[in-house]
Design a protein around this motif. Structure first.
Motif, short mmCIF file in Angstrom:
data_model
loop_
_atom_site.label_atom_id
_atom_site.label_comp_id
_atom_site.label_asym_id
_atom_site.label_seq_id
_atom_site.Cartn_x
_atom_site.Cartn_y
_atom_site.Cartn_z
N GLU A 18 0.83 -1.20 0.00
CA GLU A 18 0.00 0.00 0.00
C GLU A 18 0.86 1.26 0.00
O GLU A 18 0.52 2.25 -0.66
CB GLU A 18 -0.92 0.01 1.22
CG GLU A 18 -2.00 -1.05 1.15
CD GLU A 18 -2.77 -1.16 2.45
OE1 GLU A 18 -4.00 -1.05 2.39
OE2 GLU A 18 -2.14 -1.34 3.50
N GLN A 22 0.88 4.20 -2.96
CA GLN A 22 0.78 5.64 -2.74
C GLN A 22 1.97 6.39 -3.35
O GLN A 22 1.81 7.47 -3.91
CB GLN A 22 0.68 5.95 -1.24
CG GLN A 22 -0.60 5.43 -0.60
CD GLN A 22 -1.84 6.10 -1.15
OE1 GLN A 22 -1.85 7.27 -1.50
NE2 GLN A 22 -2.93 5.34 -1.21
N ASP A 56 -6.24 4.62 -3.85
CA ASP A 56 -7.13 4.43 -2.70
C ASP A 56 -8.06 3.24 -2.92
O ASP A 56 -8.29 2.46 -1.99
CB ASP A 56 -7.95 5.69 -2.45
CG ASP A 56 -7.16 6.81 -1.81
OD1 ASP A 56 -6.05 6.53 -1.30
OD2 ASP A 56 -7.63 7.95 -1.82
N SER A 59 -6.00 0.10 -2.54
CA SER A 59 -5.70 -0.11 -1.12
C SER A 59 -6.92 -0.67 -0.38
O SER A 59 -6.77 -1.55 0.47
CB SER A 59 -5.26 1.19 -0.47
OG SER A 59 -4.01 1.58 -0.94
N LEU A 90 -8.28 5.38 5.04
CA LEU A 90 -8.57 5.52 3.61
C LEU A 90 -9.73 6.48 3.36
O LEU A 90 -9.68 7.29 2.43
CB LEU A 90 -8.87 4.16 2.99
CG LEU A 90 -7.67 3.27 2.70
CD1 LEU A 90 -8.13 1.89 2.28
CD2 LEU A 90 -6.80 3.90 1.64
N PHE A 94 -9.37 9.91 1.30
CA PHE A 94 -10.24 10.17 0.14
C PHE A 94 -10.99 11.49 0.32
O PHE A 94 -11.10 12.28 -0.62
CB PHE A 94 -11.23 9.02 -0.05
CG PHE A 94 -12.20 9.27 -1.17
CD1 PHE A 94 -11.82 9.07 -2.48
CD2 PHE A 94 -13.48 9.72 -0.90
CE1 PHE A 94 -12.71 9.31 -3.52
CE2 PHE A 94 -14.37 9.97 -1.92
CZ PHE A 94 -13.99 9.76 -3.23
#
Length: 133
Positions: A18, A22, A56, A59, A90, A94
C-alpha cells in the motif's frame, strides 16, 4: 532520522504494498501536474488526481482481501481492528483529496483549514498509535 519500512508499517497501519501504491500514485500525479502546466486546458485537476483515487481503491481492495484472509485464519479481533483502522484512514484520505480538488477547481466556500481537517485527524490518530507502540 529515517524510518524503516517496519516502523512505517507499524505506525501507519499500511502494508509495504500500500505504501508502494501511494508512492507510485504520487509519481504519476507529479508527471500529470507537470503536463498540466505544459499543456493548459488538456488536463484538469480531476485528471491529475486520478492516480490517487485509483490507489485508494486498490488499497481498499487489499484491505478487504487481508480482512478475509485473517478472519478465515481465526484472528478475528486483529482482523477487525486492522480493517477498521485501514478503512478509517482511507476514507479520511479520500475525503481530503476530494475536498482539495473541489477547492482547486470549483472554488467552493471552504477555507484551506477545513480542507486539511481530515489530515489533522489522521495525524492525531498516528500520534496516539505511535504512543501505544
Amino acid at each position: 532520522m529515517i524510518l524503516s519500512v517496519k516502523e512505517l508499517t507499524q505506525w501507519l497501519g499500511l502494508t509495504p504494498f500500500e505504501i508502494w501504491l501511494q508512492l507510485a500514485a504520487a509519481l504519476v500525479f507529479t508527471i500529470l501536474m507537470m503536463l498540466r502546466d505544459l499543456f493548459p486546458g488538456a488536463i484538469t485537476c480531476w485528471h491529475a488526481m486520478t492516480p490517487f483515487f485509483v490507489s485508494d481503491a486498490l488499497s481498499a481492495y487489499v484491505c478487504v482481501i487481508m480482512l478475509i484472509r485473517t478472519y478465515i485464519d481465526g484472528w478475528h479481533k486483529p482482523a477487525a481492528m486492522r480493517a477498521l483502522w485501514s478503512f478509517f484512514v482511507l476514507s479520511l484520505m479520500f475525503t481530503f483529496k476530494y475536498l482539495l480538488v473541489r477547492k482547486l477547481t470549483d472554488n467552493i466556500g471552504f477555507e484551506y483549514s477545513e480542507v486539511m481537517a481530515p489530515l489533522f485527524v489522521i495525524l492525531n490518530m498516528v500520534m496516539v498509535r505511535a504512543c501505544q507502540l
